[in-house]
Motif scaffolding. Structure first.
Motif, PDB file in Angstrom:
ATOM      1  N   VAL A  63      31.056  30.103  14.154  1.00 18.97           N
ATOM      2  CA  VAL A  63      30.977  28.691  13.780  1.00 18.97           C
ATOM      3  C   VAL A  63      30.433  28.613  12.356  1.00 18.97           C
ATOM      4  N   VAL A  64      31.044  27.757  11.588  1.00 19.45           N
ATOM      5  CA  VAL A  64      30.660  27.599  10.183  1.00 19.45           C
ATOM      6  C   VAL A  64      30.086  26.206   9.982  1.00 19.45           C
ATOM      7  N   GLU A  65      28.980  26.142   9.254  1.00 19.73           N
ATOM      8  CA  GLU A  65      28.439  24.841   8.891  1.00 19.73           C
ATOM      9  C   GLU A  65      29.237  24.312   7.708  1.00 19.73           C
ATOM     10  N   ASP A  66      29.819  23.157   7.884  1.00 21.14           N
ATOM     11  CA  ASP A  66      30.709  22.600   6.868  1.00 21.14           C
ATOM     12  C   ASP A  66      29.918  22.220   5.626  1.00 21.14           C
ATOM     13  N   THR A  67      30.574  22.311   4.496  1.00 17.09           N
ATOM     14  CA  THR A  67      29.975  21.928   3.219  1.00 17.09           C
ATOM     15  C   THR A  67      30.914  20.991   2.497  1.00 17.09           C
ATOM     16  N   GLN A  68      30.365  20.316   1.503  1.00 17.00           N
ATOM     17  CA  GLN A  68      31.166  19.405   0.709  1.00 17.00           C
ATOM     18  C   GLN A  68      30.855  19.598  -0.763  1.00 17.00           C
ATOM     19  N   TYR A  69      31.848  19.330  -1.583  1.00 16.06           N
ATOM     20  CA  TYR A  69      31.665  19.474  -3.008  1.00 16.06           C
ATOM     21  C   TYR A  69      30.783  18.353  -3.547  1.00 16.06           C
ATOM     22  N   LYS A  70      29.903  18.719  -4.460  1.00 12.15           N
ATOM     23  CA  LYS A  70      29.169  17.705  -5.193  1.00 12.15           C
ATOM     24  C   LYS A  70      30.037  17.219  -6.354  1.00 12.15           C
ATOM     25  N   ALA A  71      30.054  15.938  -6.561  1.00 12.35           N
ATOM     26  CA  ALA A  71      30.815  15.387  -7.667  1.00 12.35           C
ATOM     27  C   ALA A  71      29.957  15.369  -8.925  1.00 12.35           C
ATOM     28  N   GLN A  72      30.530  15.796 -10.025  1.00 15.72           N
ATOM     29  CA  GLN A  72      29.860  15.648 -11.303  1.00 15.72           C
ATOM     30  C   GLN A  72      30.276  14.309 -11.892  1.00 15.72           C
ATOM     31  N   MET A  73      29.306  13.561 -12.358  1.00 13.21           N
ATOM     32  CA  MET A  73      29.540  12.188 -12.762  1.00 13.21           C
ATOM     33  C   MET A  73      29.116  11.964 -14.205  1.00 13.21           C
ATOM     34  N   SER A  74      29.965  11.295 -14.961  1.00 12.70           N
ATOM     35  CA  SER A  74      29.604  10.823 -16.300  1.00 12.70           C
ATOM     36  C   SER A  74      29.443   9.311 -16.219  1.00 12.70           C
ATOM     37  N   THR A  75      28.247   8.845 -16.489  1.00 12.67           N
ATOM     38  CA  THR A  75      27.929   7.422 -16.361  1.00 12.67           C
ATOM     39  C   THR A  75      27.520   6.854 -17.707  1.00 12.67           C
ATOM     40  N   ILE A  76      28.062   5.691 -18.019  1.00 11.68           N
ATOM     41  CA  ILE A  76      27.607   4.914 -19.173  1.00 11.68           C
ATOM     42  C   ILE A  76      26.885   3.689 -18.642  1.00 11.68           C
ATOM     43  N   LEU A  77      25.658   3.503 -19.064  1.00  9.37           N
ATOM     44  CA  LEU A  77      24.883   2.326 -18.676  1.00  9.37           C
ATOM     45  C   LEU A  77      24.830   1.368 -19.862  1.00  9.37           C
ATOM     46  N   MET A  78      25.429   0.189 -19.699  1.00 14.93           N
ATOM     47  CA  MET A  78      25.442  -0.837 -20.734  1.00 14.93           C
ATOM     48  C   MET A  78      24.362  -1.872 -20.436  1.00 14.93           C
ATOM     49  N   ILE A  79      23.532  -2.169 -21.423  1.00 18.46           N
ATOM     50  CA  ILE A  79      22.452  -3.139 -21.243  1.00 18.46           C
ATOM     51  C   ILE A  79      22.624  -4.262 -22.254  1.00 18.46           C
ATOM     52  N   ASP A  80      22.711  -5.465 -21.747  1.00 16.40           N
ATOM     53  CA  ASP A  80      22.815  -6.670 -22.566  1.00 16.40           C
ATOM     54  C   ASP A  80      21.459  -6.956 -23.203  1.00 16.40           C
ATOM     55  N   ILE A  81      21.405  -7.006 -24.533  1.00 17.83           N
ATOM     56  CA  ILE A  81      20.139  -7.324 -25.213  1.00 17.83           C
ATOM     57  C   ILE A  81      20.280  -8.617 -26.022  1.00 17.83           C
ATOM     58  N   SER A  82      21.180  -9.482 -25.594  1.00 20.35           N
ATOM     59  CA  SER A  82      21.311 -10.775 -26.257  1.00 20.35           C
ATOM     60  C   SER A  82      20.092 -11.646 -25.942  1.00 20.35           C
ATOM     61  N   HIS A  83      19.930 -12.698 -26.735  1.00 17.98           N
ATOM     62  CA  HIS A  83      18.733 -13.535 -26.602  1.00 17.98           C
ATOM     63  C   HIS A  83      18.640 -14.208 -25.235  1.00 17.98           C
ATOM     64  N   SER A  84      19.775 -14.404 -24.588  1.00 15.81           N
ATOM     65  CA  SER A  84      19.757 -15.067 -23.282  1.00 15.81           C
ATOM     66  C   SER A  84      19.054 -14.228 -22.213  1.00 15.81           C
ATOM     67  N   MET A  85      18.808 -12.953 -22.504  1.00 16.88           N
ATOM     68  CA  MET A  85      18.139 -12.092 -21.523  1.00 16.88           C
ATOM     69  C   MET A  85      16.648 -12.404 -21.390  1.00 16.88           C
ATOM     70  N   ILE A  86      16.132 -13.279 -22.249  1.00 20.03           N
ATOM     71  CA  ILE A  86      14.728 -13.700 -22.112  1.00 20.03           C
ATOM     72  C   ILE A  86      14.608 -15.223 -22.114  1.00 20.03           C
ATOM     73  N   LEU A  87      15.720 -15.908 -21.977  1.00 26.66           N
ATOM     74  CA  LEU A  87      15.666 -17.374 -21.968  1.00 26.66           C
ATOM     75  C   LEU A  87      15.164 -17.922 -20.631  1.00 26.66           C
ATOM     76  N   TYR A  88      14.786 -19.176 -20.634  1.00 22.35           N
ATOM     77  CA  TYR A  88      14.427 -19.927 -19.429  1.00 22.35           C
ATOM     78  C   TYR A  88      13.199 -19.337 -18.724  1.00 22.35           C
ATOM     79  N   GLY A  89      12.340 -18.707 -19.509  1.00 24.32           N
ATOM     80  CA  GLY A  89      11.094 -18.187 -18.960  1.00 24.32           C
ATOM     81  C   GLY A  89      11.245 -16.997 -18.053  1.00 24.32           C
ATOM     82  N   GLU A  90      12.401 -16.313 -18.091  1.00 21.24           N
ATOM     83  CA  GLU A  90      12.636 -15.167 -17.209  1.00 21.24           C
ATOM     84  C   GLU A  90      12.853 -13.911 -18.041  1.00 21.24           C
ATOM     85  N   ASP A  91      12.031 -12.912 -17.814  1.00 19.40           N
ATOM     86  CA  ASP A  91      12.154 -11.636 -18.511  1.00 19.40           C
ATOM     87  C   ASP A  91      13.150 -10.766 -17.763  1.00 19.40           C
ATOM     88  N   ARG A  92      14.360 -10.682 -18.278  1.00 19.09           N
ATOM     89  CA  ARG A  92      15.395  -9.882 -17.630  1.00 19.09           C
ATOM     90  C   ARG A  92      15.506  -8.496 -18.237  1.00 19.09           C
TER      91      ARG A  92
END
Length: 386
Positions: A185-214
Motif C-alpha cells: 500500500v502506498v500513501e498517496d502524494t500530491q504535487y505542490k504548486a509553485q505560485m507567482s503572485t502580484i499583490l496590488m495595493i491602492d494608495i489613492s487618497h480615498s483609502m483614508i477618506l471618511y475617517g476610515e484607515d484602509r
C-alpha cells in the motif's frame, strides 16, 4: 475508611503571564509604528499620550528608558544629517546631543512582518495534511493522508509498511506469513504548486477618506503574506506594487513605510505593470490580488498627461479596466479583487470586471481582510490556475 478523594476540574480566573514594562511597551510600539508608517517620532508621541492616560510607566522605568533599550537591542538607530553614527545615551527624549533622526532598523522591520503574520495567519483554522497541494495526485512531494495500491514505479519511501503488513496478515494469515506485491500500500502524494503572485495595493487618497484607515490593514496583509511566502513557500514568488496616478513596484523592505498619497486611482496602470511583471515569471501558476476601494478615476494618456474623473464611474476609464481584465484572462492570469468599500454602484463595477476576467471578488470591510486573502492564496496553490 478510605479517603474521600474528589476528582474534577478546578477553574480559576485567568491571569495574564508576567511581562516586563519593556515587553508591554514594545507590543504597543509595534502597532503604533505600523500605523505611523515607520515614523518613530510620531509613534513615540502617541505612546507618551497613552502613557499619560493609562500609566504604562513609572518612575523606575520611563519612556526615555524604553527608547534607550530599543537602541540597545538594535530596534532603532539614530543618524546625523552628515551621515555620522549613533549618539550616546545622553540624549533627551530619544535624541542625542546632535539631534540625530531616529529610524527603525532592518531587525525591527522583520519583527513587524513576523507580527503581522502571527496576527493574520494565526487566526486561520488549521487543517490536516494536504493543506497546500494541487488537485493532481501522483508522485509528488506532499502527503494526502489517503492510501492506494502499489503501482510500478512508486518509490519505496512512499510505501506504508504498517498498512502493507496488515494487508499481508489479512490475506495470508499469521501461520504462512509472506509479503507480496499485491499487499503493498502506498500513501498517496500530491504535487505542490509553485505560485507567482502580484499583490496590488491602492494608495489613492480615498483609502483614508471618511475617517476610515484602509491602508494600514492592506499594509499588514502585504507584510504577513510576504513573510509567509519567504519563510514557508520559498519557491513561490510575491511581488508588490502600488497604484495611484501611476503604478510602481515596491520592495518588501518598504512595506512598513507605505503611505497613501494625494492620488487618484489608475487601476489600468496597476494591471499593466502587474501583467508585465508576470510575463517574466517562469511559474505556470500566476495570479493577481488587488486590494482597492473599487473606483478607478485616472488614466495616463499617450502624451503623458492624465485623464481624471472622480465623479461617479467614467465610462471611458471603466472600459479600459474591462479590457485589461480580458487581457489577463487571455494570459491565464486570474484576478482576485478584495473590495473594501460597500457602495452598490462600485460593487456592480467590480462584478462586471470580475466577469470579464473570470476571476473572483470578495466584498468585505476591513475586518477579516487578511484571513480572506490567506485562505484564497492557499486554495489557489492547490490547483493549476490554467
Amino acid at each position: 475508611m478510605p479517603m474521600n478523594i474528589r476528582k474534577g476540574f478546578r477553574f480559576v480566573p485567568y491571569e495574564a503571564p508576567e511581562q516586563s514594562t519593556f515587553d508591554k511597551l514594545f507590543e504597543i510600539f509595534q502597532e503604533l509604528i505600523t500605523h505611523t508608517s515607520g515614523d518613530f517620532d510620531e509613534a513615540i508621541d502617541w505612546l507618551r499620550e497613552l502613557d499619560k492616560e493609562y500609566e504604562l510607566t513609572d518612575d523606575d522605568y520611563t519612556i526615555e528608558d524604553f527608547i534607550e533599550e530599543l537602541k540597545a537591542k538594535g530596534y532603532i538607530r539614530e543618524e546625523f544629517e552628515d551621515g555620522g553614527g549613533e549618539t550616546g545615551e545622553d540624549g533627551e527624549e530619544g535624541k542625542g546631543a546632535g539631534n540625530g533622526a531616529i529610524s527603525i532598523t532592518a531587525k525591527m522591520e522583520r519583527i513587524i512582518r513576523q507580527r503581522a503574520l502571527d496576527q493574520i495567519f494565526g487566526k486561520l483554522k488549521r487543517s490536516g495534511s494536504g493543506n497546500h497541494k494541487t488537485g493532481k495526485s501522483g508522485q509528488g512531494d506532499e502527503h494526502t493522508g489517503d492510501f492506494r495500491e502499489y503501482r510500478y514505479g512508486d518509490g519505496l519511501e512512499h510505501i506504508s509498511m504498517t498498512e502493507s503488513l496488515k494487508n499481508a496478515q489479512v490475506n495470508h494469515g499469521i501461520g504462512s506469513f509472506r509479503l507480496s506485491e499485491e499487499d503493498l500500500v502506498v500513501e498517496d502524494t500530491q504535487y505542490k504548486a509553485q505560485m507567482s503572485t502580484i499583490l496590488m495595493i491602492d494608495i489613492s487618497h480615498s483609502m483614508i477618506l471618511y475617517g476610515e484607515d484602509r491602508i494600514t490593514p492592506a499594509k499588514k496583509v502585504a507584510m504577513a503574506l510576504s513573510e509567509l511566502i519567504t519563510t514557508r513557500y520559498p519557491k513561490d514568488t510575491l511581488d508588490i506594487l502600488v497604484f495611484g496616478n501611476d503604478a510602481w513596484p515596491i520592495s518588501i523592505k518598504e512595506l512598513p513605510y507605505l503611505k497613501v498619497g494625494p492620488y487618484h486611482t489608475n487601476t489600468v496602470a496597476g494591471l499593466q505593470l502587474a501583467m508585465d511583471m508576470l510575463r517574466r515569471k517562469r511559474n505556470t501558476n500566476k495570479q493577481i490580488f488587488m486590494i482597492t476601494d473599487g473606483k478607478p478615476s485616472c488614466l495616463r494618456m499617450p502624451d503623458g498627461t492624465y485623464y481624471k474623473n472622480s465623479v461617479g464611474l467614467d465610462d471611458y476609464i471603466v472600459e479600459k479596466c474591462y479590457n485589461m481584465a480580458r487581457q489577463a484572462r487571455k494570459m491565464h492570469v486570474p484576478i482576485t479583487t478584495f473590495m473594501i468599500a460597500q457602495d452598490p454602484y462600485l460593487m456592480k463595477f467590480i462584478r462586471e470586471f470580475t466577469e470579464a476576467n473570470k476571476g473572483k471578488a470578495f466584498f468585505t470591510g476591513l475586518k477579516g481582510l487578511g484571513e480572506m486573502i490567506f485562505e484564497d492564496y492557499e486554495s489557489n496553490r492547490r490547483k493549476k490556475l490554467r
